[in-house]
Design a protein around this motif. Structure first.
Motif, short mmCIF file in Angstrom:
data_model
loop_
_atom_site.label_atom_id
_atom_site.label_comp_id
_atom_site.label_asym_id
_atom_site.label_seq_id
_atom_site.Cartn_x
_atom_site.Cartn_y
_atom_site.Cartn_z
N ILE A 101 -33.89 8.48 -8.19
CA ILE A 101 -33.20 9.32 -9.19
C ILE A 101 -33.96 9.23 -10.50
CG2 ILE A 101 -30.92 9.02 -8.16
CD1 ILE A 101 -30.26 6.96 -10.34
N ASN A 102 -33.87 10.30 -11.30
CA ASN A 102 -34.42 10.23 -12.64
C ASN A 102 -33.54 9.31 -13.49
OD1 ASN A 102 -36.77 11.94 -12.66
ND2 ASN A 102 -35.39 13.68 -12.37
N ASP A 103 -34.20 8.44 -14.26
CA ASP A 103 -33.46 7.52 -15.13
C ASP A 103 -32.69 8.33 -16.17
OD1 ASP A 103 -33.85 4.23 -15.84
OD2 ASP A 103 -32.94 5.50 -17.37
N ILE A 104 -31.48 7.92 -16.45
CA ILE A 104 -30.62 8.64 -17.40
C ILE A 104 -31.13 8.51 -18.84
CG2 ILE A 104 -28.95 6.81 -17.97
CD1 ILE A 104 -26.73 8.92 -17.37
N ALA A 105 -31.90 7.47 -19.11
CA ALA A 105 -32.45 7.25 -20.45
C ALA A 105 -33.96 6.98 -20.32
CB ALA A 105 -31.75 6.08 -21.12
N PRO A 106 -34.72 8.02 -20.00
CA PRO A 106 -36.14 7.82 -19.67
C PRO A 106 -36.96 7.25 -20.82
CG PRO A 106 -35.63 10.16 -19.90
CD PRO A 106 -34.34 9.43 -19.95
N ARG A 107 -37.81 6.28 -20.50
CA ARG A 107 -38.69 5.67 -21.50
C ARG A 107 -40.12 6.19 -21.38
NH1 ARG A 107 -34.41 3.37 -19.68
NH2 ARG A 107 -34.69 1.13 -19.55
N ALA A 108 -40.32 7.21 -20.55
CA ALA A 108 -41.64 7.82 -20.38
C ALA A 108 -41.40 9.20 -19.78
CB ALA A 108 -42.50 6.97 -19.44
N PRO A 109 -42.41 10.09 -19.82
CA PRO A 109 -42.21 11.43 -19.26
C PRO A 109 -41.76 11.39 -17.80
CG PRO A 109 -44.18 11.38 -20.62
CD PRO A 109 -43.70 9.96 -20.53
N VAL A 110 -42.30 10.46 -17.05
CA VAL A 110 -41.78 10.23 -15.69
C VAL A 110 -41.15 8.83 -15.67
CG1 VAL A 110 -42.38 9.90 -13.25
CG2 VAL A 110 -43.47 11.75 -14.59
N HIS A 111 -39.87 8.78 -15.40
CA HIS A 111 -39.17 7.49 -15.30
C HIS A 111 -38.13 7.64 -14.19
CE1 HIS A 111 -36.97 3.92 -17.44
NE2 HIS A 111 -37.15 3.73 -16.15
N VAL A 112 -38.52 7.15 -13.04
CA VAL A 112 -37.71 7.32 -11.83
C VAL A 112 -37.30 5.94 -11.33
CG1 VAL A 112 -37.78 8.13 -9.43
CG2 VAL A 112 -38.93 9.46 -11.23
N HIS A 154 -28.25 -4.16 -8.95
CA HIS A 154 -28.51 -3.54 -7.64
C HIS A 154 -30.01 -3.25 -7.72
CE1 HIS A 154 -27.25 -0.40 -4.39
NE2 HIS A 154 -28.56 -0.60 -4.31
N LEU A 155 -30.77 -3.97 -6.91
CA LEU A 155 -32.24 -3.90 -6.98
C LEU A 155 -32.76 -2.47 -7.15
CD1 LEU A 155 -35.04 -5.28 -6.56
CD2 LEU A 155 -34.74 -4.85 -4.10
N HIS A 156 -33.73 -2.30 -8.00
CA HIS A 156 -34.37 -0.98 -8.17
C HIS A 156 -35.76 -1.15 -8.72
CE1 HIS A 156 -32.01 -2.06 -11.72
NE2 HIS A 156 -32.94 -1.46 -12.45
N LEU A 157 -36.63 -0.22 -8.35
CA LEU A 157 -37.99 -0.17 -8.88
C LEU A 157 -38.03 0.94 -9.91
CD1 LEU A 157 -38.43 -1.71 -6.21
CD2 LEU A 157 -40.41 -0.25 -5.76
N HIS A 158 -38.57 0.63 -11.08
CA HIS A 158 -38.82 1.68 -12.07
C HIS A 158 -40.22 2.24 -11.82
CE1 HIS A 158 -35.64 0.51 -15.17
NE2 HIS A 158 -35.71 -0.62 -14.46
N ILE A 159 -40.35 3.54 -11.63
CA ILE A 159 -41.66 4.19 -11.65
C ILE A 159 -41.83 4.76 -13.06
CG2 ILE A 159 -43.09 6.06 -10.74
CD1 ILE A 159 -41.37 6.05 -8.23
N ILE A 160 -42.86 4.27 -13.74
CA ILE A 160 -43.14 4.71 -15.12
C ILE A 160 -44.47 5.45 -15.11
CG2 ILE A 160 -43.48 3.96 -17.51
CD1 ILE A 160 -40.78 3.07 -16.55
N GLY A 161 -44.48 6.69 -15.58
CA GLY A 161 -45.73 7.43 -15.55
C GLY A 161 -45.75 8.56 -16.58
N GLY A 162 -46.90 9.20 -16.66
CA GLY A 162 -47.06 10.32 -17.59
C GLY A 162 -47.25 9.86 -19.01
N THR A 163 -47.63 8.60 -19.19
CA THR A 163 -47.87 8.06 -20.52
C THR A 163 -49.13 7.21 -20.45
OG1 THR A 163 -46.82 6.84 -22.32
CG2 THR A 163 -46.46 5.97 -20.12
N SER A 164 -49.66 6.81 -21.61
CA SER A 164 -50.83 5.94 -21.54
C SER A 164 -50.36 4.48 -21.58
CB SER A 164 -51.79 6.22 -22.70
OG SER A 164 -51.15 5.95 -23.91
N PHE A 165 -51.08 3.65 -20.89
CA PHE A 165 -50.67 2.26 -20.76
C PHE A 165 -51.65 1.35 -21.48
CE2 PHE A 165 -49.17 4.33 -16.85
CZ PHE A 165 -47.82 4.04 -16.94
N SER A 166 -51.11 0.33 -22.10
CA SER A 166 -52.00 -0.70 -22.63
C SER A 166 -51.72 -1.98 -21.84
CB SER A 166 -51.77 -0.93 -24.12
OG SER A 166 -50.57 -1.62 -24.30
#
Ligand code: 5GP
Length: 117
Positions: free
Chosen positions: A29-40, A98-110
């Motif tokens: 699911i898309n995160d309700i409060a996304p911290r990046a353009p893609v936050h699933v 409840h275990l979950h993986l955050h997919i974070i993407g569409g941003t630059s990473f340091s």
């Protein structure tokens, strides 16, 4: 028995969510409060509270979550650059038990941001 989390309610269709993927073992699911353009969030249907609560019998589920995360990242157009985050425990920032993986993407990473702020 542990109290039902918001993710179990989403899995059971009791409350709505922006679901972008589902198979026998998990949903995304898309995160309700996304911290990046893609936050699933990739969430197993089995309500394992934290990663450390998983056991040998969950091995197939854990592997499946990783494969599903890769598939969803590709679907979302970030297959070449994304991070997977699992917050384990309140002190590590886990808020839904409840275990979950955050997919974070569409941003630059340091590199530094790996270890928190
Ligand atoms: P945690 O902090 O436990 O690792 O991550 C929980 C995540 O779930 C947070 O990023 C939060 O924004 C997200 N979240 C909490 N409630 C809901 C909800 O009802 N719907 C969706 N889509 N995301 C939620």
């Amino acid at each position: 028995m542990a109290e039902e989390t918001i993710f179990t309610k989403i899995i059971n269709g009791e409350i709505p969510a922006d679901k972008i993927y589902e198979d026998d073992l998990c949903i995304a699911i898309n995160d309700i409060a996304p911290r990046a353009p893609v936050h699933v969030l990739v969430i197993p249907k089995k309500p394992i509270p934290r990663l450390v609560d998983a056991s040998e019998e969950d091995q197939a589920i854990l592997g499946h979550l990783m494969l599903a995360a890769g598939e969803v990242a590709r679907q979302q157009g970030v297959g070449d650059a994304f991070r997977l985050v699992v917050n384990n425990g309140a002190d590590a920032g886990q808020t839904v038990f409840h275990l979950h993986l955050h997919i974070i993407g569409g941003t630059s990473f340091s590199e530094a941001s790996l270890a928190g702020e």
